[in-house]
Design a protein around this motif. Sequence first.
Motif, PDB file in Angstrom:
ATOM      1  N   ALA A 154       0.818  -1.215   0.000  1.00 29.65           N
ATOM      2  CA  ALA A 154       0.000   0.000   0.000  1.00 29.65           C
ATOM      3  C   ALA A 154       0.851   1.263   0.000  1.00 29.65           C
ATOM      4  CB  ALA A 154      -0.936  -0.001   1.209  1.00 29.65           C
ATOM      5  N   SER A 155       2.075   1.159   0.505  1.00 32.18           N
ATOM      6  CA  SER A 155       2.948   2.334   0.563  1.00 32.18           C
ATOM      7  C   SER A 155       3.542   2.689  -0.794  1.00 32.18           C
ATOM      8  CB  SER A 155       4.089   2.081   1.551  1.00 32.18           C
ATOM      9  OG  SER A 155       4.844   0.939   1.162  1.00 32.18           O
ATOM     10  N   HIS A 156       3.414   1.775  -1.762  1.00 27.12           N
ATOM     11  CA  HIS A 156       3.993   2.025  -3.088  1.00 27.12           C
ATOM     12  C   HIS A 156       3.172   3.083  -3.807  1.00 27.12           C
ATOM     13  CE1 HIS A 156       6.070   1.166  -6.846  1.00 27.12           C
ATOM     14  NE2 HIS A 156       4.909   1.070  -7.449  1.00 27.12           N
ATOM     15  N   ARG A 157       3.842   4.063  -4.367  1.00 26.76           N
ATOM     16  CA  ARG A 157       3.169   5.125  -5.091  1.00 26.76           C
ATOM     17  C   ARG A 157       3.754   5.248  -6.487  1.00 26.76           C
ATOM     18  NH1 ARG A 157      -0.034   4.319  -1.965  1.00 26.76           N
ATOM     19  NH2 ARG A 157      -0.959   5.655  -0.353  1.00 26.76           N
ATOM     20  N   PRO A 158       2.943   4.983  -7.528  1.00 19.11           N
ATOM     21  CA  PRO A 158       3.445   5.156  -8.888  1.00 19.11           C
ATOM     22  C   PRO A 158       3.810   6.613  -9.146  1.00 19.11           C
ATOM     23  CG  PRO A 158       1.343   3.960  -8.839  1.00 19.11           C
ATOM     24  CD  PRO A 158       1.558   4.541  -7.480  1.00 19.11           C
ATOM     25  N   ALA A 159       4.711   6.825 -10.087  1.00 15.56           N
ATOM     26  CA  ALA A 159       5.046   8.193 -10.470  1.00 15.56           C
ATOM     27  C   ALA A 159       3.809   8.883 -11.037  1.00 15.56           C
ATOM     28  CB  ALA A 159       6.161   8.169 -11.516  1.00 15.56           C
ATOM     29  N   PRO A 160       3.604  10.177 -10.721  1.00 19.62           N
ATOM     30  CA  PRO A 160       2.414  10.872 -11.223  1.00 19.62           C
ATOM     31  C   PRO A 160       2.267  10.807 -12.733  1.00 19.62           C
ATOM     32  CG  PRO A 160       3.516  12.174  -9.540  1.00 19.62           C
ATOM     33  CD  PRO A 160       4.425  11.016  -9.842  1.00 19.62           C
ATOM     34  N   SER A 161       3.377  10.736 -13.449  1.00 19.98           N
ATOM     35  CA  SER A 161       3.306  10.674 -14.910  1.00 19.98           C
ATOM     36  C   SER A 161       3.055   9.266 -15.425  1.00 19.98           C
ATOM     37  CB  SER A 161       4.618  11.204 -15.509  1.00 19.98           C
ATOM     38  OG  SER A 161       5.710  10.392 -15.087  1.00 19.98           O
ATOM     39  N   GLU A 162       3.058   8.263 -14.533  1.00 18.98           N
ATOM     40  CA  GLU A 162       2.939   6.872 -14.962  1.00 18.98           C
ATOM     41  C   GLU A 162       2.018   6.098 -14.013  1.00 18.98           C
ATOM     42  OE1 GLU A 162       6.980   5.548 -14.903  1.00 18.98           O
ATOM     43  OE2 GLU A 162       7.490   6.532 -16.777  1.00 18.98           O
ATOM     44  N   PRO A 163       0.731   6.445 -13.959  1.00 25.99           N
ATOM     45  CA  PRO A 163      -0.161   5.752 -13.020  1.00 25.99           C
ATOM     46  C   PRO A 163      -0.284   4.266 -13.336  1.00 25.99           C
ATOM     47  CG  PRO A 163      -1.400   7.175 -14.511  1.00 25.99           C
ATOM     48  CD  PRO A 163       0.033   7.493 -14.713  1.00 25.99           C
ATOM     49  N   TYR A 164      -0.443   3.484 -12.277  1.00 23.59           N
ATOM     50  CA  TYR A 164      -0.483   2.021 -12.356  1.00 23.59           C
ATOM     51  C   TYR A 164      -1.469   1.544 -11.299  1.00 23.59           C
ATOM     52  CZ  TYR A 164       1.296  -2.784 -11.747  1.00 23.59           C
ATOM     53  OH  TYR A 164       1.431  -4.149 -11.638  1.00 23.59           O
ATOM     54  N   ALA A 165      -2.271   0.553 -11.631  1.00 23.07           N
ATOM     55  CA  ALA A 165      -3.258   0.057 -10.671  1.00 23.07           C
ATOM     56  C   ALA A 165      -3.598  -1.390 -10.999  1.00 23.07           C
ATOM     57  CB  ALA A 165      -4.521   0.913 -10.706  1.00 23.07           C
ATOM     58  N   TYR A 166      -4.103  -2.109 -10.002  1.00 19.53           N
ATOM     59  CA  TYR A 166      -4.724  -3.407 -10.232  1.00 19.53           C
ATOM     60  C   TYR A 166      -5.814  -3.600  -9.193  1.00 19.53           C
ATOM     61  CZ  TYR A 166      -1.563  -4.962  -6.455  1.00 19.53           C
ATOM     62  OH  TYR A 166      -0.896  -5.089  -5.263  1.00 19.53           O
ATOM     63  N   PHE A 167      -6.752  -4.483  -9.483  1.00 22.76           N
ATOM     64  CA  PHE A 167      -7.814  -4.774  -8.521  1.00 22.76           C
ATOM     65  C   PHE A 167      -8.508  -6.065  -8.932  1.00 22.76           C
ATOM     66  CE2 PHE A 167      -9.259  -1.757 -11.693  1.00 22.76           C
ATOM     67  CZ  PHE A 167     -10.370  -2.377 -12.238  1.00 22.76           C
ATOM     68  N   ARG A 168      -9.181  -6.645  -7.940  1.00 19.31           N
ATOM     69  CA  ARG A 168      -9.882  -7.921  -8.109  1.00 19.31           C
ATOM     70  C   ARG A 168     -11.267  -7.787  -7.497  1.00 19.31           C
ATOM     71  NH1 ARG A 168      -7.479 -13.786  -6.168  1.00 19.31           N
ATOM     72  NH2 ARG A 168      -9.457 -14.917  -5.935  1.00 19.31           N
ATOM     73  N   ASP A 169     -12.296  -8.216  -8.243  1.00 18.86           N
ATOM     74  CA  ASP A 169     -13.674  -8.191  -7.743  1.00 18.86           C
ATOM     75  C   ASP A 169     -14.150  -9.623  -7.550  1.00 18.86           C
ATOM     76  OD1 ASP A 169     -16.277  -7.748  -7.072  1.00 18.86           O
ATOM     77  OD2 ASP A 169     -16.884  -6.924  -9.012  1.00 18.86           O
ATOM     78  N   ASP A 170     -14.326 -10.035  -6.294  1.00 20.50           N
ATOM     79  CA  ASP A 170     -14.818 -11.371  -5.985  1.00 20.50           C
ATOM     80  C   ASP A 170     -16.272 -11.357  -5.524  1.00 20.50           C
ATOM     81  OD1 ASP A 170     -12.531 -12.815  -6.624  1.00 20.50           O
ATOM     82  OD2 ASP A 170     -11.606 -12.380  -4.703  1.00 20.50           O
TER      83      ASP A 170
END
Length: 397
Positions: A154-170
């Motif tokens: 959770a502490s990881h922060r992508p660079a503002p110019s390079e947003p990155y995300a993942y998620f899972r819906d169960d």
Amino acid sequence: MTAAAALVAVGCGSSDSPKGSASGRPASVPTADPTTPVWGFLRSDDAAAAIGAPRTPAAEVQAGSWQSAAGTRQAKATVIRRGTGRYSAIFPGVGVPGGRGAAVVTAVGDAPVHCHAEDWAPSGPDEQVTLACRKLTGAYVDSRFTALFTFAPASHRPAPSEPYAYFRDDAPSQQQVRPDNSYSLAGPGTIEINWRGIGRYSIDLIGRLYARTGNNLQVNSVGSTTVGCSALGREVHEDRQTIFVGCANGQTWTDSPFVVVYGNQHTVIPVENAAFGHSFTGLEEAGTGRILQPPLGRTVEVWPRYSANSAKQTNTVRHVATGVYEILYPGVGRAPDHVQVTPYGEPTRRCAIAEWASPPTGAAGDVTTRVVCFDPDGSRADSQFSLAYVSAAGLTP
């Protein structure tokens, strides 16, 4: 059941998963999340190996963060065939407790086959991704495939110019799900998953970091199911980006758990300095805004809005034949490398990586990927899709 409880319930591994770690160590489960991002990818070319026998993919098609960590530098990812069309991809030393992180899988070959992640969970110190490959009729079938696992604390922060995300819906039939930081990554933003009707979902990536055009989406259904999930579209708003996902069983829209990995000028793994390319094959018709197929038989530039190339060169697409495409990423190709593809715009279509050709290990240059797409009956069919390429050559010893 709350959304958080639903997420935890699914992340416990399938009952027929091999016990213990790939290295034979006791199957002790990690008790805490890694404090830095971990990831791994591989391509399995041994589709019909002996059941239960670990196989090691070639060095040029596997890599992971374990290769830069003390104690696991020489470790290798392995694949175990669990039965016809059913496999485990095991990434050493990157186990994350509780089914956190994200995994996506793609079929490799020119046959009408669909592969997807069933689940992922730690196996001793390792991370084990269980997956299945099926004919489009639903029957299990042995297949080559690519598999990728990614996790960032959770502490990881992508660079503002390079947003990155993942998620899972169960909780696929729940009106709204807000996955917590243990089961998603959204940098400084938040995520809301909304059910819009059977098999239809809108996902808000909330935060000005995501209020921008241009991204790559990789989507998988999750679980022991014949359902497939695809990206349907995206909208940019003042304070968020909304992306749309659709799931279908054959031609029937169906609620299903799913996972998404998102990058905008970013790789599909949580690192900032990898070579990569991504593309979307639809082209905008001038003056109308309609999204069209690339012209048959011609090589054209990929729509710049949804294209990225870490070498700052121009990606191209060639529509070779009905349902067959070649995408060129100039200047970024170098083994070990990896490719994932997701159909876009139509949840009943399925796409596979027919092949990709990269420069030899140690050399840098262009990479060409051929993609083939199918209708539910297995016939080749034109489809838009989202393609992601990443090279780990500069990240591993």
